[in-house]
Motif scaffolding. Structure first.
Motif, PDB file in Angstrom:
ATOM      1  N   ALA A   1      61.591   5.507  41.160  1.00  0.00           N
ATOM      2  CA  ALA A   1      60.348   4.975  41.624  1.00  0.00           C
ATOM      3  C   ALA A   1      60.089   4.465  42.755  1.00  0.00           C
ATOM      4  CB  ALA A   1      60.539   3.966  40.328  1.00  0.00           C
ATOM      5  N   MET A   2      60.797   4.461  43.343  1.00  0.00           N
ATOM      6  CA  MET A   2      60.966   3.771  44.848  1.00  0.00           C
ATOM      7  C   MET A   2      60.467   5.504  45.487  1.00  0.00           C
ATOM      8  SD  MET A   2      61.609   0.280  45.022  1.00  0.00           S
ATOM      9  CE  MET A   2      61.443   0.301  46.345  1.00  0.00           C
ATOM     10  N   VAL A   3      60.956   6.446  45.736  1.00  0.00           N
ATOM     11  CA  VAL A   3      60.903   7.199  45.854  1.00  0.00           C
ATOM     12  C   VAL A   3      58.913   7.448  45.493  1.00  0.00           C
ATOM     13  CG1 VAL A   3      60.889   9.519  46.288  1.00  0.00           C
ATOM     14  CG2 VAL A   3      62.590   8.189  46.316  1.00  0.00           C
ATOM     15  N   GLN A   4      58.474   7.960  44.549  1.00  0.00           N
ATOM     16  CA  GLN A   4      57.669   7.519  44.572  1.00  0.00           C
ATOM     17  C   GLN A   4      56.422   6.543  44.635  1.00  0.00           C
ATOM     18  OE1 GLN A   4      56.638   8.039  40.021  1.00  0.00           O
ATOM     19  NE2 GLN A   4      58.350   9.907  39.985  1.00  0.00           N
ATOM     20  N   ILE A   5      56.743   5.483  44.852  1.00  0.00           N
ATOM     21  CA  ILE A   5      55.566   4.297  45.789  1.00  0.00           C
ATOM     22  C   ILE A   5      55.961   4.665  47.082  1.00  0.00           C
ATOM     23  CG2 ILE A   5      55.921   1.894  46.073  1.00  0.00           C
ATOM     24  CD1 ILE A   5      57.403   1.834  42.981  1.00  0.00           C
ATOM     25  N   VAL A   6      57.078   4.618  47.136  1.00  0.00           N
ATOM     26  CA  VAL A   6      57.656   5.283  49.243  1.00  0.00           C
ATOM     27  C   VAL A   6      56.465   6.432  49.333  1.00  0.00           C
ATOM     28  CG1 VAL A   6      58.460   5.909  51.393  1.00  0.00           C
ATOM     29  CG2 VAL A   6      59.295   4.507  49.675  1.00  0.00           C
ATOM     30  N   THR A   7      55.644   7.262  48.992  1.00  0.00           N
ATOM     31  CA  THR A   7      55.723   8.444  48.914  1.00  0.00           C
ATOM     32  C   THR A   7      53.864   8.343  49.117  1.00  0.00           C
ATOM     33  OG1 THR A   7      57.313  10.399  47.736  1.00  0.00           O
ATOM     34  CG2 THR A   7      54.869  11.021  48.003  1.00  0.00           C
ATOM     35  N   VAL A   8      53.478   7.656  47.619  1.00  0.00           N
ATOM     36  CA  VAL A   8      52.581   7.417  47.534  1.00  0.00           C
ATOM     37  C   VAL A   8      51.592   6.204  48.935  1.00  0.00           C
ATOM     38  CG1 VAL A   8      50.364   6.419  46.565  1.00  0.00           C
ATOM     39  CG2 VAL A   8      52.134   8.085  45.219  1.00  0.00           C
ATOM     40  N   ALA A   9      52.671   5.588  49.068  1.00  0.00           N
ATOM     41  CA  ALA A   9      52.298   4.760  50.352  1.00  0.00           C
ATOM     42  C   ALA A   9      52.307   4.838  51.588  1.00  0.00           C
ATOM     43  CB  ALA A   9      53.165   3.246  50.651  1.00  0.00           C
ATOM     44  N   ALA A  10      52.643   6.572  51.785  1.00  0.00           N
ATOM     45  CA  ALA A  10      53.063   6.884  53.471  1.00  0.00           C
ATOM     46  C   ALA A  10      52.335   8.007  53.639  1.00  0.00           C
ATOM     47  CB  ALA A  10      54.125   7.680  53.404  1.00  0.00           C
ATOM     48  N   LEU A  11      50.933   8.639  52.177  1.00  0.00           N
ATOM     49  CA  LEU A  11      50.170   9.624  51.674  1.00  0.00           C
ATOM     50  C   LEU A  11      48.775   8.502  52.213  1.00  0.00           C
ATOM     51  CD1 LEU A  11      49.119  11.946  52.051  1.00  0.00           C
ATOM     52  CD2 LEU A  11      49.299  11.785  49.006  1.00  0.00           C
ATOM     53  N   HIS A  12      48.990   7.496  51.548  1.00  0.00           N
ATOM     54  CA  HIS A  12      47.868   6.496  52.222  1.00  0.00           C
ATOM     55  C   HIS A  12      47.318   6.318  52.610  1.00  0.00           C
ATOM     56  CE1 HIS A  12      45.546   2.658  51.228  1.00  0.00           C
ATOM     57  NE2 HIS A  12      44.970   3.326  50.328  1.00  0.00           N
ATOM     58  N   TYR A  13      48.867   5.929  53.496  1.00  0.00           N
ATOM     59  CA  TYR A  13      48.450   5.767  55.185  1.00  0.00           C
ATOM     60  C   TYR A  13      47.966   6.860  55.870  1.00  0.00           C
ATOM     61  CZ  TYR A  13      50.307   3.943  59.566  1.00  0.00           C
ATOM     62  OH  TYR A  13      49.665   4.020  61.150  1.00  0.00           O
ATOM     63  N   ALA A  14      48.446   7.732  56.001  1.00  0.00           N
ATOM     64  CA  ALA A  14      47.987   8.831  57.133  1.00  0.00           C
ATOM     65  C   ALA A  14      46.810   9.362  56.277  1.00  0.00           C
ATOM     66  CB  ALA A  14      48.823  10.099  56.017  1.00  0.00           C
ATOM     67  N   LEU A  15      46.583   9.241  55.001  1.00  0.00           N
ATOM     68  CA  LEU A  15      44.380   9.997  55.219  1.00  0.00           C
ATOM     69  C   LEU A  15      43.692   8.315  55.017  1.00  0.00           C
ATOM     70  CD1 LEU A  15      44.781  10.533  51.398  1.00  0.00           C
ATOM     71  CD2 LEU A  15      44.262  12.302  53.253  1.00  0.00           C
ATOM     72  N   GLY A  16      44.069   7.324  55.410  1.00  0.00           N
ATOM     73  CA  GLY A  16      44.202   6.408  56.085  1.00  0.00           C
ATOM     74  C   GLY A  16      43.843   6.103  57.016  1.00  0.00           C
ATOM     75  N   LEU A  17      43.860   6.618  58.364  1.00  0.00           N
ATOM     76  CA  LEU A  17      44.307   7.775  59.320  1.00  0.00           C
ATOM     77  C   LEU A  17      42.921   8.593  59.737  1.00  0.00           C
ATOM     78  CD1 LEU A  17      47.285   6.621  61.121  1.00  0.00           C
ATOM     79  CD2 LEU A  17      45.996   5.461  61.329  1.00  0.00           C
ATOM     80  N   ARG A  18      43.219   9.473  59.138  1.00  0.00           N
ATOM     81  CA  ARG A  18      42.041  10.651  58.538  1.00  0.00           C
ATOM     82  C   ARG A  18      41.579  10.273  57.327  1.00  0.00           C
ATOM     83  NH1 ARG A  18      47.031  11.627  60.035  1.00  0.00           N
ATOM     84  NH2 ARG A  18      47.869  12.478  61.792  1.00  0.00           N
ATOM     85  N   LYS A  19      40.422   9.757  57.879  1.00  0.00           N
ATOM     86  CA  LYS A  19      39.171   9.573  56.518  1.00  0.00           C
ATOM     87  C   LYS A  19      38.101  10.864  56.645  1.00  0.00           C
ATOM     88  CE  LYS A  19      38.349   4.629  57.296  1.00  0.00           C
ATOM     89  NZ  LYS A  19      39.341   3.787  55.964  1.00  0.00           N
ATOM     90  N   ARG A  20      38.268  11.642  57.531  1.00  0.00           N
ATOM     91  CA  ARG A  20      37.201  12.681  57.322  1.00  0.00           C
ATOM     92  C   ARG A  20      38.211  14.278  56.219  1.00  0.00           C
ATOM     93  NH1 ARG A  20      36.875  14.463  62.937  1.00  0.00           N
ATOM     94  NH2 ARG A  20      39.217  13.899  63.014  1.00  0.00           N
ATOM     95  N   LEU A  21      39.205  13.935  56.386  1.00  0.00           N
ATOM     96  CA  LEU A  21      40.137  14.739  55.700  1.00  0.00           C
ATOM     97  C   LEU A  21      40.015  14.356  54.067  1.00  0.00           C
ATOM     98  CD1 LEU A  21      43.089  15.132  57.933  1.00  0.00           C
ATOM     99  CD2 LEU A  21      40.980  16.903  58.160  1.00  0.00           C
ATOM    100  N   VAL A  22      40.041  13.577  53.828  1.00  0.00           N
ATOM    101  CA  VAL A  22      39.698  13.080  52.550  1.00  0.00           C
ATOM    102  C   VAL A  22      39.545  14.406  51.372  1.00  0.00           C
ATOM    103  CG1 VAL A  22      39.873  11.371  50.510  1.00  0.00           C
ATOM    104  CG2 VAL A  22      40.269  10.601  52.447  1.00  0.00           C
ATOM    105  N   ALA A  23      37.963  14.646  51.365  1.00  0.00           N
ATOM    106  CA  ALA A  23      37.045  15.561  50.918  1.00  0.00           C
ATOM    107  C   ALA A  23      38.078  16.430  50.619  1.00  0.00           C
ATOM    108  CB  ALA A  23      36.363  15.576  51.372  1.00  0.00           C
TER     109      ALA A  23
END
Length: 92
Positions: A13-35
């Motif tokens: 559960a902790m690995v999944q939460i940390v993974t999703v948080a890291a991906l969310h942070y990375a996509l927040g820095l690169r909004k053009r890449l979401v699509a």
């Protein structure tokens, strides 16, 4: 010391939460890449599902969580590849 399982309990559960948080942070820095990342994730799931069905790997259908994590892998891989060149050496 309590028994900690890598398959069930708090560690996955902790690995999944940390993974999703890291991906969310990375996509927040690169909004053009979401699509582009979402499209790559869908293609990754489609190819994995086709391979899973074609090879007949298992007699039972795969759980939906597998397809979610395959999608997130495609999204993350696209984010890494597209953002690699623009990232400084200290962020790689």
């Amino acid at each position: 010391m309590p028994h900690l399982s890598l398959m069930h309990g708090i560690i996955p559960a902790m690995v999944q939460i940390v993974t999703v948080a890291a991906l969310h942070y990375a996509l927040g820095l690169r909004k053009r890449l979401v699509a582009v990342g979402v499209a790559a994730g869908v293609v990754t799931v489609a190819v994995a599902h086709w391979t899973y069905d074609t090879l007949g790997i298992a007699s039972e259908p795969a759980p939906w969580q597998l397809w979610l994590w395959v999608f997130l892998f495609g999204l993350a891989a696209t984010t890494v590849v597209a953002g690699w060149r623009g990232a400084g050496g200290w962020r790689r």
